[in-house]
Design a protein around this motif. Structure first.
Motif, mmCIF file in Angstrom:
data_model
loop_
_atom_site.group_PDB
_atom_site.id
_atom_site.type_symbol
_atom_site.label_atom_id
_atom_site.label_comp_id
_atom_site.label_asym_id
_atom_site.label_seq_id
_atom_site.Cartn_x
_atom_site.Cartn_y
_atom_site.Cartn_z
ATOM 1 N N ASP B 188 0.813 -1.232 0.000
ATOM 2 C CA ASP B 188 0.000 0.000 0.000
ATOM 3 C C ASP B 188 0.845 1.281 0.000
ATOM 4 O O ASP B 188 0.375 2.315 -0.412
ATOM 5 C CB ASP B 188 -0.985 0.006 1.168
ATOM 6 C CG ASP B 188 -0.353 -0.524 2.436
ATOM 7 O OD1 ASP B 188 0.890 -0.577 2.485
ATOM 8 O OD2 ASP B 188 -1.088 -0.856 3.359
ATOM 9 N N ASN B 189 2.104 1.159 0.443
ATOM 10 C CA ASN B 189 2.982 2.329 0.462
ATOM 11 C C ASN B 189 2.359 3.506 1.207
ATOM 12 O O ASN B 189 2.379 4.636 0.743
ATOM 13 C CB ASN B 189 3.305 2.750 -0.963
ATOM 14 C CG ASN B 189 4.802 2.960 -1.118
ATOM 15 O OD1 ASN B 189 5.590 2.284 -0.463
ATOM 16 N ND2 ASN B 189 5.190 3.899 -1.944
ATOM 17 N N LYS B 190 1.790 3.204 2.346
ATOM 18 C CA LYS B 190 1.057 4.253 3.045
ATOM 19 C C LYS B 190 1.384 4.267 4.519
ATOM 20 O O LYS B 190 1.717 3.242 5.109
ATOM 21 C CB LYS B 190 -0.441 4.008 2.887
ATOM 22 C CG LYS B 190 -0.956 4.783 1.692
ATOM 23 C CD LYS B 190 -2.429 4.628 1.536
ATOM 24 C CE LYS B 190 -2.841 5.393 0.298
ATOM 25 N NZ LYS B 190 -3.928 4.790 -0.398
ATOM 26 N N VAL B 191 1.261 5.447 5.083
ATOM 27 C CA VAL B 191 1.317 5.570 6.531
ATOM 28 C C VAL B 191 -0.101 5.846 6.981
ATOM 29 O O VAL B 191 -0.792 6.652 6.379
ATOM 30 C CB VAL B 191 2.210 6.744 6.959
ATOM 31 C CG1 VAL B 191 2.198 6.879 8.460
ATOM 32 C CG2 VAL B 191 3.619 6.558 6.478
ATOM 33 N N PHE B 192 -0.522 5.163 8.001
ATOM 34 C CA PHE B 192 -1.871 5.388 8.492
ATOM 35 C C PHE B 192 -1.826 6.278 9.718
ATOM 36 O O PHE B 192 -1.017 6.083 10.612
ATOM 37 C CB PHE B 192 -2.555 4.070 8.821
ATOM 38 C CG PHE B 192 -2.685 3.185 7.624
ATOM 39 C CD1 PHE B 192 -3.626 3.460 6.653
ATOM 40 C CD2 PHE B 192 -1.830 2.114 7.447
ATOM 41 C CE1 PHE B 192 -3.734 2.671 5.523
ATOM 42 C CE2 PHE B 192 -1.923 1.316 6.321
ATOM 43 C CZ PHE B 192 -2.875 1.600 5.359
ATOM 44 N N PHE B 193 -2.709 7.244 9.714
ATOM 45 C CA PHE B 193 -2.852 8.112 10.878
ATOM 46 C C PHE B 193 -4.011 7.558 11.686
ATOM 47 O O PHE B 193 -5.140 7.548 11.223
ATOM 48 C CB PHE B 193 -3.141 9.537 10.409
ATOM 49 C CG PHE B 193 -3.441 10.476 11.524
ATOM 50 C CD1 PHE B 193 -2.422 11.071 12.232
ATOM 51 C CD2 PHE B 193 -4.748 10.765 11.882
ATOM 52 C CE1 PHE B 193 -2.696 11.939 13.265
ATOM 53 C CE2 PHE B 193 -5.027 11.625 12.909
ATOM 54 C CZ PHE B 193 -3.992 12.215 13.598
ATOM 55 N N VAL B 194 -3.693 7.044 12.847
ATOM 56 C CA VAL B 194 -4.718 6.366 13.643
ATOM 57 C C VAL B 194 -4.905 7.099 14.964
ATOM 58 O O VAL B 194 -3.942 7.402 15.650
ATOM 59 C CB VAL B 194 -4.304 4.902 13.944
ATOM 60 C CG1 VAL B 194 -5.422 4.158 14.636
ATOM 61 C CG2 VAL B 194 -3.905 4.195 12.665
ATOM 62 N N THR B 195 -6.132 7.399 15.285
ATOM 63 C CA THR B 195 -6.425 8.009 16.586
ATOM 64 C C THR B 195 -7.124 6.980 17.448
ATOM 65 O O THR B 195 -8.101 6.381 17.026
ATOM 66 C CB THR B 195 -7.335 9.229 16.421
ATOM 67 O OG1 THR B 195 -6.766 10.068 15.443
ATOM 68 C CG2 THR B 195 -7.463 10.000 17.708
ATOM 69 N N ASN B 196 -6.591 6.763 18.614
ATOM 70 C CA ASN B 196 -7.319 5.897 19.554
ATOM 71 C C ASN B 196 -7.377 6.583 20.903
ATOM 72 O O ASN B 196 -7.012 7.743 21.029
ATOM 73 C CB ASN B 196 -6.689 4.506 19.627
ATOM 74 C CG ASN B 196 -5.197 4.580 19.917
ATOM 75 O OD1 ASN B 196 -4.743 5.500 20.582
ATOM 76 N ND2 ASN B 196 -4.447 3.631 19.422
ATOM 77 N N ARG B 197 -7.815 5.857 21.889
ATOM 78 C CA ARG B 197 -8.053 6.487 23.192
ATOM 79 C C ARG B 197 -6.780 7.081 23.774
ATOM 80 O O ARG B 197 -6.803 8.129 24.393
ATOM 81 C CB ARG B 197 -8.638 5.464 24.159
ATOM 82 C CG ARG B 197 -10.130 5.308 23.977
ATOM 83 C CD ARG B 197 -10.671 4.222 24.898
ATOM 84 N NE ARG B 197 -11.843 3.636 24.291
ATOM 85 C CZ ARG B 197 -11.800 2.573 23.497
ATOM 86 N NH1 ARG B 197 -10.648 1.990 23.232
ATOM 87 N NH2 ARG B 197 -12.902 2.094 22.970
ATOM 88 N N GLU B 198 -5.655 6.415 23.534
ATOM 89 C CA GLU B 198 -4.413 6.884 24.163
ATOM 90 C C GLU B 198 -3.842 8.105 23.453
ATOM 91 O O GLU B 198 -3.018 8.801 23.992
ATOM 92 C CB GLU B 198 -3.372 5.762 24.182
ATOM 93 C CG GLU B 198 -3.715 4.612 25.118
ATOM 94 C CD GLU B 198 -4.554 3.560 24.452
ATOM 95 O OE1 GLU B 198 -4.190 3.127 23.356
ATOM 96 O OE2 GLU B 198 -5.600 3.185 25.010
ATOM 97 N N GLY B 199 -4.226 8.315 22.221
ATOM 98 C CA GLY B 199 -3.649 9.420 21.475
ATOM 99 C C GLY B 199 -3.605 9.073 20.000
ATOM 100 O O GLY B 199 -4.320 8.197 19.552
ATOM 101 N N SER B 200 -2.755 9.788 19.269
ATOM 102 C CA SER B 200 -2.671 9.534 17.841
ATOM 103 C C SER B 200 -1.321 8.911 17.513
ATOM 104 O O SER B 200 -0.310 9.259 18.100
ATOM 105 C CB SER B 200 -2.837 10.838 17.078
ATOM 106 O OG SER B 200 -4.089 11.386 17.382
ATOM 107 N N VAL B 201 -1.332 8.017 16.556
ATOM 108 C CA VAL B 201 -0.086 7.402 16.121
ATOM 109 C C VAL B 201 -0.035 7.372 14.600
ATOM 110 O O VAL B 201 -1.063 7.421 13.934
ATOM 111 C CB VAL B 201 0.075 5.939 16.624
ATOM 112 C CG1 VAL B 201 0.199 5.882 18.118
ATOM 113 C CG2 VAL B 201 -1.072 5.071 16.156
#
Lengths: 178, 700
Positions: B188-201
């Motif tokens: 996929d050649n992608k970085v995913f921006f993920v938000t969860n309860r602890e914060g964003s990664v």
């Protein structure tokens, strides 16, 4: 005889009193502080606030003034800023004033953002325009902190990081405040 | 430090006297700057007989460092200013991969001790003299930071062939540390921006290199985001690595900048580095796969327990308890057994639902949660049961309904059918509970529907067990019932309250029904119900007593007003409700987005209680409405009251199997941000701001 003894004791205590308070103690956090020997021409010392207003050291006359130079690229500077903030919170601002001056030459927005992120309540963002003050005061290493007395003369400066919110610093400052 | 300085001066002064200038022609002299020394070196010979590389060589005193092209949270990189160089063009610095420096959770990247920064040179004309004269601007830090400006020059570059060239060797050593550009990192050649309860990664996946030692990752974004240390997770199949980079100060990120610009990732392992350019994609909060089965089981039990207190379930169980209060003496073994059958009813109903879901799954049909309420016949049946139950509580319907259907006053005569009643009571409670998709149940069911058949059974069993906890209490402490006050006047009031709750449930089922069947069918149904009611009324021996007439009149008028108002309101709202799904699946959303609008899709159904709660507390509040009425936000409501495969596949495309489902689309988030099942204004506004690419998320 009685008069003689009285004079003797007065002299004796005065001597020891002076001995105790002979000078400010440079120990612990303030160990690296170096006293200034030269006289300052304080009328040349000014910096800018966020609105671009020129602010002179003269305006702070009658107060002990601590001026700290910092930059967004200087990690030790950023680390010590909160301790200066706390120091100011603990002292009467009619007698003591902390000024922190940013010396970033480019991307001022970045340094302003950084300053805001630090969430300091007792300090304001000031900056030195085009390296004027750093060259005037011959500051080539940061953090550098200069302390001015109530007359606006430089007491001395500390090059490097320190915990300004410490007993050592308070004891040192109290000497000049009284 | 002063001693060092003197030593350096002495040493290099000595060297420069000793060595004739022409041997050192392709390097500058060392310049001492107190915290280290620096010089220029140039390669004598390249492939094309040119001078391909210049090197800036540092020898840094212990403790001091200089910075990489991205310095991290403080510092700045070296910069070259050409002074009077002749016949040469400088290309960009080839930065060797940096070292990570940490101090109290703050990270900077750079070099210490020895480093060479290679720069490719282009010689304009080989026949002309070449000289290099540059000014370097860099920062060196230890416990203080010192900006440095140093001028270096090589007056006359030579082009002699020299096979035993130390400089070439030295430059090559550092060139090998310059990250190799890799065009494609993974599928996929992608970085995913993920938000969860602890914060964003930021999260991305890469193939595991053969030697995976002392790995580190440096990510450079245009918006200058800072990260915590990377977390490497080797995935189950052993050849993939999941990299997680927690974002510092995630609240202050300029999302627009972040999303619309690729990031540069430098991966270091085993003293080799690679560099990738990846696009960022906003991914929704991890759900399901990251949740452990054990937490899901706990949630299932907890959720099941909460179901007991849902307005549509509470009366069913409370009545059961109240029936025992009517008894003159407590028959403890009987109570125990009765509740045991109740539990049996609950659990077997849950298992029954699980089996139905599995059967449909086997055929390839994915039923959502609350699926049975999409079947009008089922809704009618439950509506009738609830309605009669309710009227019974108001003591308006005194006929004997089939005994196994309702426990009533006759419970004093106990026989084997009491247990059937208890069993049915559990069954009814469960069925009524299902549409009250409590937030916790929603998650567990979504998880269950996505996992194996065994897990579906397990999780449904746990929900059943959770819901059984309340009756289980009475199995163990049947005596508790004797502490409740004996039946009396309060008993009648409670019955009235419970009856009203049931009446409300019936009303709600009626609203569901309106969406499900044609109006004339509904009318026929109503006529049947009313005539049945009238029939019962005439069966009553007390029918002409004032009290009875009055209460009957009240019930009938309330019901009539309710039905008429619902029909009226519904008629008004009923303009082409079912067509929105076409909008959602077509290009319509893309059109809105490219027009710079935000699209909020709300998948809802009449039978979905949580959806109504969301509507009442969030979507239909004045300030939210104001925001939604702004020209830039478009609200698309998708109705799932009736079964619709298209809607379901839309829901499934978000890894959800039930509703409420709310999605925010925008320029920044073309794939949509999925909002949590229970909405809050903050979450909604935040999502809209992210979708807008708003700079400051704190703004309201």
């Amino acid at each position: 005889m009685v008069i003689f003894l009285t004079i003797f004791f007065i002299l004796f205590f005065a001597f020891f009193y002076n001995y105790d308070e002979k000078g400010p103690v440079l120990s612990g956090q303030i160990e690296k502080f170096v006293f200034s020997k030269k006289e300052t021409n304080y009328s040349n010392i000014f910096w800018y606030d966020l609105k671009g207003n020129e602010i002179k050291l003269n305006e702070q006359r009658g107060k002990i003034v601590l001026i700290n130079f910092w930059a967004s690229w200087c990690l030790p500077c950023i680390r010590e800023l909160p301790s200066i903030d706390k120091l100011s919170a603990g002292l009467d601002n009619r007698e003591f004033k902390s000024i922190v001056i940013n010396i970033d030459k480019r991307n001022r927005e970045n340094s302003i953002r950084m300053f805001e992120d630090l969430d300091l309540h007792n300090l304001e963002y000031f900056y030195d325009s085009a390296g004027y003050l750093t060259s005037l005061l011959k500051i080539d290493v940061i953090p550098t902190t200069i302390i001015y007395n109530k007359n606006g003369d430089e007491i001395g400066r500390l090059v490097g990081e320190a915990n300004w919110n410490s007993k050592d610093v308070l004891r040192f400052l109290k000497f000049f405040l009284e | 430090m002063i001693i060092n300085k003197i030593l350096y001066l002495f040493f290099f002064g000595f060297l420069s006297i000793l060595q004739p200038q022409n041997v050192l022609a392709n390097s500058s002299e060392w310049v001492d700057y107190e915290q280290g020394k620096i010089r220029l070196i140039a390669e004598n010979q390249g492939k094309d007989n040119l001078i391909p590389y210049l090197g800036i060589q540092f020898s840094i005193l212990p403790g001091w460092k200089i910075f990489w092209r991205s310095p991290g949270e403080a510092g700045y990189p070296l910069e070259i200013n050409n002074m009077n160089s002749k016949n040469v063009i400088f290309n960009a610095i080839q930065w060797p991969y940096p070292e990570r420096f940490e101090f109290g959770g703050i990270y900077t990247y750079g070099y210490k001790k020895d480093v060479v920064l290679p720069i490719k040179l282009d010689i304009k004309d080989l026949n002309l003299d070449t000289s290099i004269s540059i000014n370097l601007d860099f920062l060196t830090c230890k416990d203080v930071c010192i900006p440095k400006q140093i001028s270096l020059n090589i007056p006359n570059l030579t082009f002699t062939q020299d096979k035993n060239n130390n400089i070439k060797y030295l430059i090559n050593e550092y060139l090998s540390k310059v990250p190799k550009r890799v065009v494609k990192l993974s599928e996929d050649n992608k970085v995913f921006f993920v938000t969860n309860r602890e914060g964003s990664v930021l999260k991305f996946y890469m193939l595991k290199p053969k030697i995976f030692e002392q790995p580190d990752i440096f990510v450079e974004t245009i918006s200058g985001i800072n990260f915590e240390k990377p977390i490497f997770n080797i995935l189950n199949n052993r050849n993939k690595i999941e990299v997680e980079l927690p974002i510092k100060n995630a609240k202050k990120i300029d999302y627009n900048k972040l999303i619309n610009n690729p990031v540069t990732v430098t991966f270091v392992s085993n003293s080799k580095a690679e560099e990738y350019t990846l696009d960022i994609e906003i991914k929704n909060t991890d759900q399901g796969n990251s949740t452990e089965l054990s937490t899901i089981i706990i949630l299932a039990i907890l959720g099941g327990f909460i179901l007991n207190f849902m307005p549509c379930v509470l009366p069913v169980l409370s009545l059961k308890i109240m029936n025992f209060l009517d008894k003159k003496s407590l028959d403890l073994p009987f109570i125990k057994k009765s509740f045991l059958f109740n539990i049996l009813g609950i659990i077997s109903t849950f298992l029954f639902l699980a089996v139905i879901i599995i059967l449909f799954k086997l055929v390839g049909i994915n039923l959502g949660w609350g699926f049975h309420f999409q079947e009008p016949m089922f809704t009618i049946l439950v509506l009738l049961i609830v309605l009669f139950f309710s009227l019974n509580l108001f003591e308006l319907v005194n006929i004997k309904i089939p005994y196994w259907l309702f426990p009533n006053q006759n419970i004093n005569q106990r026989n084997s059918s009491d247990y059937k009643v208890s069993f049915f009571n559990g069954f009814l409670a469960t069925l009524l509970a299902t549409p009250c998709t409590a937030p916790i149940i929603g998650t567990t069911v979504a998880f269950a529907l996505q996992s194996s058949y065994l897990n579906i059974i397990l999780i449904f069993f746990c929900m059943g067990f959770g819901m059984s906890l309340l009756p289980l209490f009475f199995v163990f402490f049947p005596n508790f019932i004797s502490y409740l006050p004996k039946s009396g006047k309060w008993n009648i009031y409670i019955k009235r309250i419970l009856g009203s709750l049931l009446m409300l449930t019936a009303g709600w089922l009626f609203i569901v029904l309106i969406k499900q069947i044609e109006l004339y069918l509904l009318m026929i149904l109503l006529i049947i119900i009313i005539s049945f009611y009238v029939f019962i009324f005439f069966q009553n021996s007390n029918r002409w007593k004032i009290n009875n007439i009055l209460s009957n009149f009240t019930v009938i008028s309330v019901v009539t007003i309710f039905i008429l108002s619902v029909l009226f309101v519904n008629h008004k709202n009923n303009n082409n409700l079912s067509s929105e799904i076409k909008y959602v699946n077509s290009n319509k959303i893309n059109q809105y987005i490219s027009a710079g609008k935000i699209v909020l899709v709300d998948v809802t159904a009449e039978w979905c209680i949580t959806c109504q709660v969301n509507k009442y507390f969030v979507l239909e509040r004045d300030d939210v409405k104001m925001k939604l009425n702004e020209k830039e936000v478009v609200l698309i409501e998708v109705d799932w009251t009736r079964r619709d495969q298209e809607v379901l596949s839309y829901i499934n495309s978000f890894d959800r199997s039930g509703i409420p489902l709310n999605i925010v689309y925008g320029k920044v988030t073309p794939k949509g941000i999925v909002l949590p099942e229970v909405l809050t204004k903050e979450v909604l506004f935040r999502a809209i701001n992210i979708a807008k690419g708003s700079k400051n998320l704190a703004e309201k």
